[in-house]
Design an enzyme around this catalytic site. Sequence first.
Site, PDB file in Angstrom:
ATOM      1  CE  LYS A 175      -2.525   6.923  -3.821  1.00 34.61           C
ATOM      2  NZ  LYS A 175      -1.233   7.070  -3.152  1.00 34.61           N
TER       3      LYS A 175
ATOM      4  CG  LEU B  19      -2.011  -1.033   1.325  1.00 34.36           C
ATOM      5  CD1 LEU B  19      -2.769  -0.902   2.647  1.00 34.36           C
ATOM      6  CD2 LEU B  19      -2.983  -0.922   0.154  1.00 34.36           C
ATOM      7  CG  ASP B  20       0.662   4.067  -3.098  1.00 33.47           C
ATOM      8  OD1 ASP B  20       1.521   3.262  -3.493  1.00 33.47           O
ATOM      9  OD2 ASP B  20      -0.250   4.518  -3.824  1.00 33.47           O
ATOM     10  CB  ALA B  21       3.787   6.379   2.309  1.00 30.03           C
TER      11      ALA B  21
END
Length: 230
Positions: free
Chosen positions: A182, A98-100
């Site tokens: 995204k 998962l992205d930060a």
Amino acid sequence: MRLNAWLARAGVASRRGADELIKAGRVTVNGEPGQLNTFVESRDRVELDGRPLAKQGLAYVLLNKPPGVVTTARDPQGRPTVVGLVEHEARVVPVGRLDADTTGALLLTNDGELAYRLAHPRYEVDKVYVAHVDGDPEPQALARLERGVELEDGRTAPARARRTAPGRVELTVHEGRKHQVKRMLAAVGHPVRRLHRVRYGILTLDGLAPGEWRELTRTEVDELRRSARL
Ligand code: URA
């Protein structure tokens, strides 16, 4: 460690479920019936229904990832990591990424075979995201997300997309490309402001506050292994 926590760590049941097993007299420690206040040390022998339980073995953890934490074991920039958040005696590592700034359901395990398969789109583990986006997606944009959108690394697989509120989209995908959600939403004209994963396969975040984690139950592990055809 208390017996119910020990049983939860061994993947037998949730802590509450473990209490029920203890009360039902199904758990023994060194041959004596376990009690709710029994403490277990590493040399103790714990049995359920007369079968010895492995002390550590394979570990499976669900984390509700908070924002600002990176999905790696170590970060060159010194940011906190998901592995640092999950203080588990087994060395568990995240399955996928998962992205930060993305929050929500993240599985960590030391079961390499399961991790490998779950990360593969062929096994079609559904990941459900809730995205807060710029603008308010029209049905045509949702239909494009569902059919697949052209990204620089190829067209995305069919997905499910639902507008759940103005500017909010629930997107279900089974691929796991970098920044996929995204990029998909940006491609249909709705850049993501906030992204949260509410479900990973059968795993939901019920009862887990941001930053909290729990051991999976035996049933959940079996179900995940089945979905990965193991
Ligand atoms: N898709 C993204 O863009 N980011 C994530 O963190 C997960 C899926």
